[in-house]
Design a protein around this motif. Structure first.
Motif, PDB file in Angstrom:
ATOM      1  N   SER A  54      43.447  50.703  49.373  1.00 47.33           N
ATOM      2  CA  SER A  54      42.501  50.358  50.424  1.00 47.33           C
ATOM      3  C   SER A  54      42.075  48.902  50.166  1.00 47.33           C
ATOM      4  O   SER A  54      41.935  48.089  51.408  1.00 47.33           O
ATOM      5  CB  SER A  54      41.231  51.243  50.307  1.00 47.33           C
ATOM      6  OG  SER A  54      41.617  52.555  50.681  1.00 47.33           O
ATOM      7  N   CYS A  55      42.001  48.392  49.109  1.00 48.11           N
ATOM      8  CA  CYS A  55      41.526  46.981  48.619  1.00 48.11           C
ATOM      9  C   CYS A  55      42.841  45.894  49.221  1.00 48.11           C
ATOM     10  O   CYS A  55      42.680  45.182  50.010  1.00 48.11           O
ATOM     11  CB  CYS A  55      41.568  46.971  47.294  1.00 48.11           C
ATOM     12  SG  CYS A  55      41.769  45.179  46.635  1.00 48.11           S
ATOM     13  N   ILE A  56      44.251  46.687  48.955  1.00 53.66           N
ATOM     14  CA  ILE A  56      45.234  45.813  49.210  1.00 53.66           C
ATOM     15  C   ILE A  56      45.368  45.430  50.803  1.00 53.66           C
ATOM     16  O   ILE A  56      45.576  44.494  51.419  1.00 53.66           O
ATOM     17  CB  ILE A  56      46.627  46.562  48.973  1.00 53.66           C
ATOM     18  CG1 ILE A  56      46.656  46.071  47.570  1.00 53.66           C
ATOM     19  CG2 ILE A  56      47.848  45.775  49.525  1.00 53.66           C
ATOM     20  CD1 ILE A  56      47.861  47.179  46.591  1.00 53.66           C
ATOM     21  N   ILE A  57      45.190  46.545  51.487  1.00 51.85           N
ATOM     22  CA  ILE A  57      45.325  46.583  53.107  1.00 51.85           C
ATOM     23  C   ILE A  57      44.210  45.593  53.901  1.00 51.85           C
ATOM     24  O   ILE A  57      44.320  44.793  54.537  1.00 51.85           O
ATOM     25  CB  ILE A  57      45.369  47.962  53.684  1.00 51.85           C
ATOM     26  CG1 ILE A  57      46.445  48.947  53.268  1.00 51.85           C
ATOM     27  CG2 ILE A  57      45.420  47.943  55.235  1.00 51.85           C
ATOM     28  CD1 ILE A  57      47.910  48.020  53.626  1.00 51.85           C
ATOM     29  N   ILE A  91      48.114  35.899  47.798  1.00 50.58           N
ATOM     30  CA  ILE A  91      47.620  36.999  48.431  1.00 50.58           C
ATOM     31  C   ILE A  91      47.524  38.177  47.364  1.00 50.58           C
ATOM     32  O   ILE A  91      46.467  39.102  47.426  1.00 50.58           O
ATOM     33  CB  ILE A  91      48.356  37.391  49.998  1.00 50.58           C
ATOM     34  CG1 ILE A  91      48.014  36.336  50.854  1.00 50.58           C
ATOM     35  CG2 ILE A  91      47.830  38.840  50.284  1.00 50.58           C
ATOM     36  CD1 ILE A  91      49.037  36.498  52.041  1.00 50.58           C
ATOM     37  N   ALA A  92      48.839  38.407  46.746  1.00 48.89           N
ATOM     38  CA  ALA A  92      48.874  39.541  45.704  1.00 48.89           C
ATOM     39  C   ALA A  92      47.802  39.297  44.698  1.00 48.89           C
ATOM     40  O   ALA A  92      46.942  40.136  44.071  1.00 48.89           O
ATOM     41  CB  ALA A  92      50.361  39.326  45.227  1.00 48.89           C
ATOM     42  N   MET A  93      47.673  37.950  44.194  1.00 46.63           N
ATOM     43  CA  MET A  93      46.573  37.857  43.107  1.00 46.63           C
ATOM     44  C   MET A  93      45.179  38.211  43.573  1.00 46.63           C
ATOM     45  O   MET A  93      44.286  38.475  42.629  1.00 46.63           O
ATOM     46  CB  MET A  93      46.796  36.399  42.491  1.00 46.63           C
ATOM     47  CG  MET A  93      47.821  36.209  41.852  1.00 46.63           C
ATOM     48  SD  MET A  93      48.045  34.569  40.940  1.00 46.63           S
ATOM     49  CE  MET A  93      49.352  34.524  39.820  1.00 46.63           C
ATOM     50  N   GLN A  94      44.880  37.765  44.694  1.00 45.58           N
ATOM     51  CA  GLN A  94      43.570  38.245  45.505  1.00 45.58           C
ATOM     52  C   GLN A  94      43.298  39.392  45.270  1.00 45.58           C
ATOM     53  O   GLN A  94      42.214  39.991  44.805  1.00 45.58           O
ATOM     54  CB  GLN A  94      43.261  37.693  46.835  1.00 45.58           C
ATOM     55  CG  GLN A  94      42.002  37.701  47.335  1.00 45.58           C
ATOM     56  CD  GLN A  94      41.834  37.502  48.892  1.00 45.58           C
ATOM     57  OE1 GLN A  94      42.565  36.831  49.251  1.00 45.58           O
ATOM     58  NE2 GLN A  94      40.868  37.714  49.493  1.00 45.58           N
ATOM     59  N   MET A 145      44.995  41.686  43.187  1.00 47.25           N
ATOM     60  CA  MET A 145      44.979  42.007  41.784  1.00 47.25           C
ATOM     61  C   MET A 145      43.812  41.730  41.006  1.00 47.25           C
ATOM     62  O   MET A 145      43.208  42.521  40.139  1.00 47.25           O
ATOM     63  CB  MET A 145      45.932  41.293  41.042  1.00 47.25           C
ATOM     64  CG  MET A 145      47.528  41.351  41.261  1.00 47.25           C
ATOM     65  SD  MET A 145      48.719  40.539  40.544  1.00 47.25           S
ATOM     66  CE  MET A 145      50.246  41.358  41.106  1.00 47.25           C
ATOM     67  N   ASP A 146      43.032  40.764  41.404  1.00 44.10           N
ATOM     68  CA  ASP A 146      41.622  40.537  41.076  1.00 44.10           C
ATOM     69  C   ASP A 146      40.597  41.559  41.228  1.00 44.10           C
ATOM     70  O   ASP A 146      39.416  41.461  40.438  1.00 44.10           O
ATOM     71  CB  ASP A 146      41.057  39.130  41.347  1.00 44.10           C
ATOM     72  CG  ASP A 146      42.000  37.886  40.898  1.00 44.10           C
ATOM     73  OD1 ASP A 146      42.380  38.082  39.951  1.00 44.10           O
ATOM     74  OD2 ASP A 146      41.792  36.889  41.542  1.00 44.10           O
ATOM     75  N   ASP A 147      40.813  42.279  41.983  1.00 46.39           N
ATOM     76  CA  ASP A 147      39.772  43.576  42.321  1.00 46.39           C
ATOM     77  C   ASP A 147      39.944  44.435  41.318  1.00 46.39           C
ATOM     78  O   ASP A 147      40.937  44.994  40.702  1.00 46.39           O
ATOM     79  CB  ASP A 147      40.182  44.035  43.801  1.00 46.39           C
ATOM     80  CG  ASP A 147      39.123  45.131  44.230  1.00 46.39           C
ATOM     81  OD1 ASP A 147      38.935  46.116  43.975  1.00 46.39           O
ATOM     82  OD2 ASP A 147      38.245  44.468  45.185  1.00 46.39           O
ATOM     83  N   ALA A 148      38.856  45.082  41.002  1.00 49.96           N
ATOM     84  CA  ALA A 148      38.593  46.158  40.031  1.00 49.96           C
ATOM     85  C   ALA A 148      39.516  47.170  40.381  1.00 49.96           C
ATOM     86  O   ALA A 148      39.546  48.244  39.373  1.00 49.96           O
ATOM     87  CB  ALA A 148      37.257  46.523  39.394  1.00 49.96           C
ATOM     88  N   ARG A 149      39.646  47.719  41.532  1.00 51.40           N
ATOM     89  CA  ARG A 149      40.404  48.859  41.872  1.00 51.40           C
ATOM     90  C   ARG A 149      41.981  48.765  41.897  1.00 51.40           C
ATOM     91  O   ARG A 149      42.408  49.667  42.152  1.00 51.40           O
ATOM     92  CB  ARG A 149      40.181  49.003  43.373  1.00 51.40           C
ATOM     93  CG  ARG A 149      38.545  49.532  43.750  1.00 51.40           C
ATOM     94  CD  ARG A 149      38.646  49.246  45.440  1.00 51.40           C
ATOM     95  NE  ARG A 149      38.604  48.110  45.662  1.00 51.40           N
ATOM     96  CZ  ARG A 149      37.869  47.902  47.055  1.00 51.40           C
ATOM     97  NH1 ARG A 149      37.951  48.681  47.957  1.00 51.40           N
ATOM     98  NH2 ARG A 149      38.072  46.732  47.431  1.00 51.40           N
TER      99      ARG A 149
END
Length: 236
Positions: A56-59, A73-76, A78-82
């Motif tokens: 959900s975060c990725i989308i 974009i991928a790192m943004q 990846m930085d999310d706790a989910r």
């Protein structure tokens, strides 16, 4: 980002992998299924539960980013706790980041429809395919993105071939780096391989950083450290 430095999504302790699938019960949803890994304390989390929040975060990130740089974009995401240090959510991440960056770089693509299709396809890739199937999920995800971009189907000719060439190049690069698995390393390699390949095939030039530097190595006990091309020189 995830739970501690370990691998279990519940307690952060290391996972034990079995060569043969065994019946396990997901501690999150209670589903019983065949699985290959369980943590030292006996926690098993099914793929659906493990990646639900992460996907959900990725989308969401990919729908709203304005960047033409899929590593950024991928790192943004990846930085999310989910997004856990490792896990099947990365099987969505590589392809989704490529699609979003491709659209932002001027590629002709309905971003919302493309990401929805990528999500559907990527959820069919189970965790552990790198070791159990011999096909990394990040490579497969990138191939799915390529398929969506060029409209490939099983009956295509050149689009079909393009998808096979891309995934084969990614897998060759991953094989050169060797194991054990690291979902950050495989995502970075898949994306940096895909960007010039897609540019040559479509004429759409996405962006890449001059150097990809990983900031997630401390979360992966199996990090290759100086043997990984993304390991920061400052940490040597």
């Amino acid at each position: 980002m995830g739970v501690g430095k370990g691998n279990c999504a519940i307690c952060g302790k290391p996972l034990m992998y079995y060569r043969d699938a065994r019946e396990m019960t997901c501690v999150t949803c209670g589903k019983r299924e065949l699985g290959h890994s369980i943590c030292e304390d006996g926690h098993y989390v099914c793929d659906s539960c493990h990646r639900a929040g992460g996907v959900s975060c990725i989308i969401d990130v990919c729908l709203h980013t304005t960047s033409a740089n899929p590593i950024e974009i991928a790192m943004q995401a990846m930085d999310d706790a989910r997004i856990y240090p490792n896990g099947p959510e990365h099987h969505t991440l590589a392809g989704a980041a490529l699609l979003a960056a491709y659209a932002n770089a001027g590629g002709e693509l309905d971003r919302e429809e493309a990401l929805a299709e990528l999500k559907t396809r990527s959820l069919d890739i189970p965790g552990g395919t790198c070791g159990f199937w011999g096909v990394c999920g990040a490579a497969t995800s990138s191939g799915q993105a390529m398929s969506i971009i060029v409209g490939a189907t099983p009956m295509s000719r050149e689009p079909w071939a393009l998808c096979q060439r891309l995934t084969s190049e990614i897998l060759a690069n991953l094989a050169e780096l060797g194991g054990p698995r690291c979902c950050k390393r495989t995502c970075f390699t898949a994306i940096t391989t895909a960007v010039p390949f897609i540019a040559e095939a479509t004429g759409v030039q996405m962006e890449l950083p001059d150097q990809v530097v990983c900031s997630y190595y401390s979360c992966n006990p199996q990090c290759l450290h100086k043997e990984c091309p993304y390991f920061p020189a400052s940490a040597l």
